[in-house]
Design a protein around this motif. Sequence first.
Motif, PDB file in Angstrom:
ATOM      1  N   SER A  34       0.879  -1.157   0.038  1.00 19.49           N
ATOM      2  CA  SER A  34       0.026  -0.168   0.217  1.00 19.49           C
ATOM      3  C   SER A  34       0.942   1.345  -0.008  1.00 19.49           C
ATOM      4  O   SER A  34       0.481   2.424   0.407  1.00 19.49           O
ATOM      5  CB  SER A  34      -1.035  -0.144   1.261  1.00 19.49           C
ATOM      6  OG  SER A  34      -0.425  -0.393   2.235  1.00 19.49           O
ATOM      7  N   TRP A  96       5.549   4.287   7.286  1.00 18.74           N
ATOM      8  CA  TRP A  96       5.094   2.748   7.306  1.00 18.74           C
ATOM      9  C   TRP A  96       5.569   2.231   8.618  1.00 18.74           C
ATOM     10  O   TRP A  96       6.339   2.744   9.151  1.00 18.74           O
ATOM     11  CB  TRP A  96       5.646   1.710   6.266  1.00 18.74           C
ATOM     12  CG  TRP A  96       7.154   1.919   6.119  1.00 18.74           C
ATOM     13  CD1 TRP A  96       8.015   2.488   5.119  1.00 18.74           C
ATOM     14  CD2 TRP A  96       7.939   0.923   6.890  1.00 18.74           C
ATOM     15  NE1 TRP A  96       9.392   2.329   5.348  1.00 18.74           N
ATOM     16  CE2 TRP A  96       9.280   1.404   6.176  1.00 18.74           C
ATOM     17  CE3 TRP A  96       7.975   0.081   7.791  1.00 18.74           C
ATOM     18  CZ2 TRP A  96      10.259   0.730   6.866  1.00 18.74           C
ATOM     19  CZ3 TRP A  96       9.198  -0.440   8.354  1.00 18.74           C
ATOM     20  CH2 TRP A  96      10.457  -0.187   7.682  1.00 18.74           C
ATOM     21  N   VAL A  97       4.856   1.228   9.084  1.00 18.64           N
ATOM     22  CA  VAL A  97       5.117   0.623  10.539  1.00 18.64           C
ATOM     23  C   VAL A  97       5.263  -0.734  10.129  1.00 18.64           C
ATOM     24  O   VAL A  97       4.397  -1.244   9.577  1.00 18.64           O
ATOM     25  CB  VAL A  97       4.139   1.004  11.523  1.00 18.64           C
ATOM     26  CG1 VAL A  97       4.316   0.030  12.777  1.00 18.64           C
ATOM     27  CG2 VAL A  97       4.192   2.265  11.863  1.00 18.64           C
ATOM     28  N   GLY A 105      -1.485   1.931  17.694  1.00 20.48           N
ATOM     29  CA  GLY A 105      -1.639   3.487  17.914  1.00 20.48           C
ATOM     30  C   GLY A 105      -0.184   4.051  17.434  1.00 20.48           C
ATOM     31  O   GLY A 105      -0.106   5.137  17.688  1.00 20.48           O
ATOM     32  N   GLY A 137      -6.250   1.728   7.380  1.00 25.42           N
ATOM     33  CA  GLY A 137      -5.165   1.978   8.404  1.00 25.42           C
ATOM     34  C   GLY A 137      -4.597   3.293   8.308  1.00 25.42           C
ATOM     35  O   GLY A 137      -4.105   3.996   9.219  1.00 25.42           O
ATOM     36  N   ARG A 140      -7.340   6.529   8.251  1.00 20.76           N
ATOM     37  CA  ARG A 140      -7.870   6.715   9.618  1.00 20.76           C
ATOM     38  C   ARG A 140      -6.649   7.387  10.492  1.00 20.76           C
ATOM     39  O   ARG A 140      -7.280   8.379  11.100  1.00 20.76           O
ATOM     40  CB  ARG A 140      -8.035   5.220  10.351  1.00 20.76           C
ATOM     41  CG  ARG A 140      -9.300   4.679  10.273  1.00 20.76           C
ATOM     42  CD  ARG A 140     -10.608   5.529  10.611  1.00 20.76           C
ATOM     43  NE  ARG A 140     -10.526   5.706  11.973  1.00 20.76           N
ATOM     44  CZ  ARG A 140     -10.983   6.855  12.724  1.00 20.76           C
ATOM     45  NH1 ARG A 140     -11.161   7.881  11.848  1.00 20.76           N
ATOM     46  NH2 ARG A 140     -11.029   7.052  14.042  1.00 20.76           N
ATOM     47  N   ILE A 141      -5.434   7.224  10.194  1.00 20.69           N
ATOM     48  CA  ILE A 141      -4.520   7.789  10.840  1.00 20.69           C
ATOM     49  C   ILE A 141      -4.686   9.462  10.387  1.00 20.69           C
ATOM     50  O   ILE A 141      -4.695  10.411  11.507  1.00 20.69           O
ATOM     51  CB  ILE A 141      -2.814   7.710  10.390  1.00 20.69           C
ATOM     52  CG1 ILE A 141      -2.781   6.075  11.064  1.00 20.69           C
ATOM     53  CG2 ILE A 141      -1.949   8.683  11.102  1.00 20.69           C
ATOM     54  CD1 ILE A 141      -1.415   5.708  10.886  1.00 20.69           C
ATOM     55  N   LYS A 144      -7.460  11.048  12.301  1.00 21.16           N
ATOM     56  CA  LYS A 144      -7.386  10.835  13.599  1.00 21.16           C
ATOM     57  C   LYS A 144      -6.644  12.019  14.073  1.00 21.16           C
ATOM     58  O   LYS A 144      -6.888  12.798  15.202  1.00 21.16           O
ATOM     59  CB  LYS A 144      -6.931   9.711  14.144  1.00 21.16           C
ATOM     60  CG  LYS A 144      -7.668   8.716  14.235  1.00 21.16           C
ATOM     61  CD  LYS A 144      -7.338   7.500  14.746  1.00 21.16           C
ATOM     62  CE  LYS A 144      -6.975   7.331  16.227  1.00 21.16           C
ATOM     63  NZ  LYS A 144      -6.495   6.261  16.902  1.00 21.16           N
TER      64      LYS A 144
END
Length: 186
Positions: A34, A96-97, A105, A137, A140-141, A144
């Motif tokens: 992504s 990216w995580v 979170g 994902g 939404r970040i 938020k």
Amino acid sequence: MKKLQTERLFLRPITTHDSVRIEELAGDFDVAKSTLNIPHPYPEGSSIQFIESILSAERNNNIIMFGITEKELNLLIGLINLNLSKSYNRGELAYWVGKQYWGRGYGTEATKALLEYGFNYLNLNKIFAASFTSNPGSWRILEKVGLKYEGTLRQHVARFGQFYDLAYYGLLKEEFDKESSDEGRF
Ligand SMILES: CC(C)(COP(=O)(O)OP(=O)(O)OC[C@H]1O[C@@H](n2cnc3c(N)ncnc32)[C@H](O)[C@@H]1OP(=O)(O)O)[C@@H](O)C(=O)NCCC(=O)NCCS
């Protein structure tokens, strides 16, 4: 050199010592698929060139990149950056995580810190980001942390043989400053 701190994370400059860890985490197809620029399969040893190109772009003020590290373990878990446009005093956010750290979170926590850095320290006028609409994902970040939806470019990019719609989100410095001062009132 820059180092940011949040409740659970340090955001610190990347170095060539991070190359193996970057390949390990970014080499996961679920992380690469992504994004627009993580190669897959990740060519072994190539993250050194990636890191060196980033360090060179940082010297030219074209980008600012942080390694996201978990404070407790002092372990790199992802990358986050702002691509800088000097002409427009604007930054494009990307991140990216590593997959085993999703859903805790961390992405949101790192993004909040980078917004503060971008607006308060770099004094940018606008920070924006694009996300595949199929990647909740990521968008939404953006929602938020307060970025506003600006529109969707349909089938704007292709990745691994499939076209994707890109949703754009942005936040202006005046909005960020207002939200920060409103928060400070309570
Ligand atoms: C996108 C990414 C950075 C999210 O990181 P993260 O640390 O898991 O994000 P957070 O834990 O802060 O979650 C952010 C929000 O997204 C939601 N979310 C996360 N993954 C989701 C998924 N697969 N489906 C639906 N919602 C999801 C979370 O529930 C949270 O929302 P909530 O608080 O309302 O519940 C991570 O999945 C990733 O690195 N993906 C691959 C690379 C990528 O897509 N980068 C972005 C390119 S634009």
